[in-house]
Structure formats: structure tokens, C-alpha cells
Design a protein around this motif. Structure first.
Motif, PDB file in Angstrom:
ATOM      1  N   TYR A   3      39.828  51.508  40.244  1.00  0.00           N
ATOM      2  CA  TYR A   3      40.689  52.211  39.290  1.00  0.00           C
ATOM      3  C   TYR A   3      41.864  52.947  39.911  1.00  0.00           C
ATOM      4  N   ALA A   4      42.011  52.913  41.221  1.00  0.00           N
ATOM      5  CA  ALA A   4      43.185  53.522  41.852  1.00  0.00           C
ATOM      6  C   ALA A   4      44.443  52.775  41.404  1.00  0.00           C
ATOM      7  N   PRO A   5      45.619  53.409  41.506  1.00  0.00           N
ATOM      8  CA  PRO A   5      46.859  52.743  41.060  1.00  0.00           C
ATOM      9  C   PRO A   5      47.074  51.362  41.671  1.00  0.00           C
ATOM     10  N   LYS A   6      46.577  51.146  42.879  1.00  0.00           N
ATOM     11  CA  LYS A   6      46.704  49.832  43.506  1.00  0.00           C
ATOM     12  C   LYS A   6      45.389  49.061  43.493  1.00  0.00           C
ATOM     13  N   GLY A   7      44.419  49.536  42.701  1.00  0.00           N
ATOM     14  CA  GLY A   7      43.122  48.884  42.631  1.00  0.00           C
ATOM     15  C   GLY A   7      43.128  47.655  41.756  1.00  0.00           C
ATOM     16  N   LEU A   8      41.988  46.988  41.723  1.00  0.00           N
ATOM     17  CA  LEU A   8      41.872  45.727  40.996  1.00  0.00           C
ATOM     18  C   LEU A   8      42.143  45.903  39.504  1.00  0.00           C
ATOM     19  N   ILE A   9      41.587  46.949  38.907  1.00  0.00           N
ATOM     20  CA  ILE A   9      41.791  47.209  37.479  1.00  0.00           C
ATOM     21  C   ILE A   9      42.932  48.188  37.256  1.00  0.00           C
TER      22      ILE A   9
END
Length: 281
Positions: free
Chosen positions: A118-124
């Protein structure tokens, strides 16, 4: 209280003495030490420690996010328990086992996994964040991220509390309601929900109590911003690192009292649930 001469457990007096000794050593003495340490300072110091603006903000964040997560778990926990009990499908046993994953998974690992997603550069997060930015929302490093983590660790409490009650629910009662002309919605609200209410309340209270004390899965995704995303357990850790043991134990005592009240409530709900089921049977 006079003990019976013939006890179910042989050597009951010795087992009772060992139980009391064990509980005192593991539970009562450490908790008593926490209370005593918090009282080493003056009452003014105690009040300053728990009424500090940063501490009050952390209490608000912890309570609001824990309550929101418990509400979400109450709804979706019932749905998950319903699917696992009422339907047969491929992979049902695997899905049932996955529910217990938050119990076995180290909370720090859960926190790292949630940040990865869920991080800004994460998968979702990389896909959802552009949609949330115009609304001023963020997934990670925000109260939403904290709530997501608490939903993850609290869901099993609702599912495992509701599931056995749902399994024991007699299908003939629902069939009788249907034969009397009740719609599915009426059967759900007037027959099923009243039977599940004690278990739902217990699961909600367990999820809420567990969320209040959670640290490992939250600390990575919260961002730990003072006055915004800082939770109570992190405040306690911070004060310990600053060698403010009196302040840390003062906050810990407040959380301890809140947890004790919640445990009393849970025990009352469980006793009420037992009486409710006995009356029905």
C-alpha cells in the motif's frame, strides 16, 4: 471457601497454589510494578504525562482507528464466516487456514508486507494513490493505513468467534421462517442476526481490544508522524528510549485500565452468550 474432599483434579490444593504462584509471577507482579513505577512521580507529573497534547492525539488515533477496524471486521468477519460455514467450494480448507495467518505471522512481517502493498510505490498503492490524491487521502502513512493494518490483525477474532455459533445454528429454523412467508432479508435480520448477536459483540470487543495494543504491524505503515499518525504503543516506546520511565508507565497504566475494562466486557458478553444459547436449547 471450603474445598471438596474429592476433587476432580488430584492434588487440587497444590495445583491451585501453583496456579496462583504462576499468575502472580507472570501477570500480577509485573503489572503491580507498572503501577508502582507510575506512582514514583507526583500526581501532577502523572497527569502531565497522560494529558500531553501529543499523547492525547495518539490516544485519539489509536481509539478511532481501532474502532473503525473493529466495525469493518464485524461486517466482513460475518461475511467470511458465513461463506466458510454455508458453502462448499474448492480450496475451502485453505481459505479457512488463511484466516488464522495473522495469529502465526510475526506482526513486523505483516507490517512490512502491508507497506510493500500500500505504499505510494507499492503494488496496490501505486494504482490507487492517484485516485485518492485528489480527495486528499493516502493509503500508507495515514490513519487509513493504520486501519488497514488493524483490520488485518483483528479479522480472525470475529471469524473464529462467529463461526462455531453459525455452525450450530439449526437450518430448520430458517426453513420454518421461510415456510411462514418470511423473505430472505427478514429471515436474516429476525432469525439469524439475533442468534449471532452475542458472538458478534464478543468478536467486535476482542478485535477492538487487540487493535488497541497492536504495534508491530502498524509502526511501518503509519508513518509515525506526531499528532497525526502516532499510536499509543509507539509513544510508550519513545518515552522508554528517552529514559522517561515514569511517563511511559503512566501511559501504560491508562492503557492497562482500558484493556482490563474491555476484558471484563468480553467476559460478560461471553457469559451472556452462554446463557443465551442455553435458553435457546
Amino acid at each position: 471457601m471450603k474445598l471438596k474432599d474429592r476433587s476432580i483434579l488430584p492434588g487440587f490444593r497444590w495445583t491451585l497454589a501453583f496456579t496462583l504462584f504462576y499468575l502472580s509471577l507472570i501477570v500480577l507482579i509485573p503489572l503491580s510494578a507498572t503501577f508502582l513505577k507510575s506512582m514514583t512521580g507526583t500526581w501532577a507529573h502523572f497527569w502531565d504525562a497522560i494529558s500531553n497534547a501529543r499523547v492525547v492525539a495518539s490516544f485519539k488515533i489509536s481509539f478511532i482507528c481501532s474502532f473503525a477496524a473493529a466495525i469493518i471486521n464485524l461486517i466482513f468477519g460475518l461475511l467470511v464466516a458465513w461463506v466458510l460455514v454455508r458453502y462448499k467450494f474448492p480450496g475451502r480448507a485453505i481459505a479457512d487456514a488463511i484466516i488464522d495467518l495473522p495469529f502465526a505471522l510475526p506482526t513486523a512481517v505483516a507490517g512490512i508486507a502491508l507497506v510493500t502493498l500500500y505504499a505510494p510505490k507499492g503494488l496496490i498503492g501505486s494504482r490507487l494513490q492517484p485516485l485518492l490524491t485528489p480527495l486528499g487521502w493516502k493509503l500508507a502513512y495515514s490513519p487509513i493505513g493504520i486501519t488497514l493494518a488493524l483490520v488485518f490483525i483483528g479479522l480472525p477474532f470475529v471469524v473464529r468467534t462467529v463461526q462455531p455459533v453459525l455452525q450450530d445454528l439449526d437450518l430448520e429454523v430458517e426453513e420454518a421462517a421461510s415456510s411462514l412467508g418470511a423473505t430472505r432479508w427478514q429471515t436474516f435480520w429476525r432469525v439469524i442476526i439475533p442468534s449471532l448477536t452475542p458472538a458478534l459483540l464478543t468478536g467486535f470487543a476482542l478485535s477492538f481490544a487487540r487493535s488497541l495494543g497492536e504495534y508491530g504491524s502498524v509502526v511501518f505503515i503509519s508513518g509515525n508522524m506526531p499528532m497525526k499518525t502516532e499510536i499509543v504503543p509507539l509513544i510508550i516506546i519513545t518515552k522508554l528510549e528517552e529514559y522517561d520511565y515514569t511517563g511511559a508507565t503512566a501511559i501504560a497504566v491508562v492503557m492497562l485500565l482500558i484493556s482490563f475494562v474491555l476484558l471484563l466486557l468480553i467476559n460478560y458478553l461471553q457469559a451472556w452468550s452462554g446463557r443465551h444459547l442455553s435458553a435457546k436449547n
